[in-house]
Design an enzyme around this catalytic site. Sequence first.
Site, PDB file in Angstrom:
ATOM      1  N   ASP A   4       0.839  -1.186   0.000  1.00 51.22           N
ATOM      2  CA  ASP A   4       0.000   0.000   0.000  1.00 51.22           C
ATOM      3  C   ASP A   4       0.885   1.252   0.000  1.00 51.22           C
ATOM      4  OD1 ASP A   4      -2.630   1.380   0.507  1.00 51.22           O
ATOM      5  OD2 ASP A   4      -1.600   1.936   2.357  1.00 51.22           O
ATOM      6  N   GLU A  20       1.730  -0.320  -5.054  1.00 55.54           N
ATOM      7  CA  GLU A  20       0.762   0.725  -5.360  1.00 55.54           C
ATOM      8  C   GLU A  20       1.618   1.975  -5.582  1.00 55.54           C
ATOM      9  OE1 GLU A  20      -3.440   2.350  -3.633  1.00 55.54           O
ATOM     10  OE2 GLU A  20      -1.751   2.344  -2.239  1.00 55.54           O
TER      11      GLU A  20
END
Length: 700
Positions: free
Chosen positions: A352, A388
């Site tokens: 993330d 990401e």
Amino acid sequence: MTEPGGGTYGIGAGRPNRLGAVFDGEGTNFALFSDHAQRVDLCLFSPDGKTEQQRLSLPERRGAVWHGYVPGLKPGALYGYRVHGPFAPERGHRFNANKLLVDPYTRALHGGFSTHPATFGYSPGSADGDLSFSSSDSAAHTPKSVVWDPADYPTGARGLRRGWSNTVIYETHVRGSTMRHPDVPEALRGTVEGLASDAMLDHLTRLGITTVELLPVQAIRSENALTGRGLVNYWGYNTAGFFVPEPRYLGPAGVAGFRRMVDRFHAAGIEVILDVVYNHSAEGDHLGPTFSFRGLDNASYYRLVEGQPRFYVNDTGTGNTLNTDHPFVLRLILDSLRFWVDCMGVDGFRFDLATTLGRERQGFDRHGGFMDALRQDPLLAEVKLIAEPWDLGHGGYRLGQFPPEFAEWNDRFRDTVRRFWRGDGHAAQDLGSALLGTADLFDTRGRRAWASVNFAAAHDGFTLADVTAYSKRHNQANGEGNRDGHHANHSDNLGEEGETKDATILSARRQRVRNMLATVLLSQGTPMILAGDEGGNSQGGNNNAYCQDNETSWLDWATMEKDLVDFTAALIAFRKAHGVLRQGRFLHGVQRADGKPDVEWRGFDGSALNWRDPGLSSLCLLLRGCAESPSGCADTEEILLTFNREGSDQVLELPPPAGTWRREIDSSAPRQHPQDITEATVTVAAFSVAGFVRHPEKTT
């Protein structure tokens, strides 16, 4: 103070080399990093966690590691730390020994997190704000760390290690995927054991999924603002324990059930990837609670604003940013990753806000400490790594700029696919790049086409069904005035906002969903499907359902559209059957040894495409084996893909010779029936995707 069985514990010097609480068969060694602490107290608690029974100061310090050994202390013992040092927020230090602290290396937590005022290092309501000092003891409101039993965490797990080119990812949530599944035993719904139930495995294997990507499964603390509204952090991007499986997700078998889940997936030929959050912690900004890093060594664990260390760098948008520049913070992350691979058997990670992890003092650096440490680690270098590629800080958007070992979520692909099928101008040109793995960004430094993780929907945003049913977000249930979530969704309700009974609109919506699924699964790169999109799942227009642990987010298996599930399975089977749809190398129209280019763009009439035409809306893509691959032109397979965005059927002129083609995929037909084409031309339906395969035996 006495221990549960009577008597007191002594403490010896212990060892600093292994952080955490490590039982050796006779006692437990404790080691904790804190560079700026003045004293560290180990607090032992009663079995119910309510009574602090003994407080022992760690007697030794080597460098920044405090350590001690407690003879006779066995697995299951509950403990926490109190760390003494300066409380000087204006200098970046927030030590407060009144606050019980969770061990960053604990593998289990006893009790849950609380929003009680005592959990704050300052006095809420004070005129001095976070500069005030709280003397309230937080122990009654903080979960206790647990001494873990080595027998519960056997090492040496071995993953599947599937090749990237054969990967089809299914992004899902442990609770959301099973809470409403009628064939998952009720006691297992919402748990890792339910996720690996026969019903779920049957569905995933029927689809042809090779890899499940799980939203965060590490221990979660919901933000105070959410709990104040009666909500929870459902997605889980607020980690409070890097080695701790989220207790809500564990079933009857406890932590052993997690390992069994992974084993069952592996037995079915499916990998398990974890979405992990190492860019920030659940302690929030300077007004957040103190339950671990902040009280252990705030100035080391977090990036603080230069010249104003009272405040946190907020590249993550969550209030704080972990300082991966620091060797002990980096060590914590790497130790955590190795734990999930070596003990739990997972096959990889999706990071993330990975740009944050790659930030050095001068900004993002693909060769920074975190990236280099991860790539050289002999265990972690073997697993799948997905970035990401953005965060909220300056220069945070880094699509295509990660090291070659990484794949990356390609949000440009998502937006392009939505814009193209919505009918936006100039979108066909962007689609051309997307279909070939976005080579303009990814074809550098020896990267492969699989580096682009292609998706049209993910957990963050509209589901595919909602992309076709809502022109604007409907997030009122989140309690944020409908101001949260993406405002640019490139969606289109096709004539009526939300639910409708209009058969024409419903048919058009289903067609567009099939078109987007087909575009994802027929593109070069690594396809990813959001759980439920294969059956038309809706979230009622909520494009930021991060706090909706309810029927808004849980998959409604009763409304899954069988025809759409069958179509998705047919697409995946088609992709798996034809290697030219999942090539490792990028295609650039290079001439092969047989004189044919590895890829050709065509109009429906067989002419060359005019890429300068702003109104270009339909195109054909002829794929062959890559000229630069080791097989060269040995691969004689040819596939023709058509993307017709026109509102009318089109006549397609097939590449000669006639009678050599078969239509195997057609998004205009819910059920797939392969059709041999005997003529030189064929009709392609309006608003559709089709896939044609040349019969090799008919060209010899």
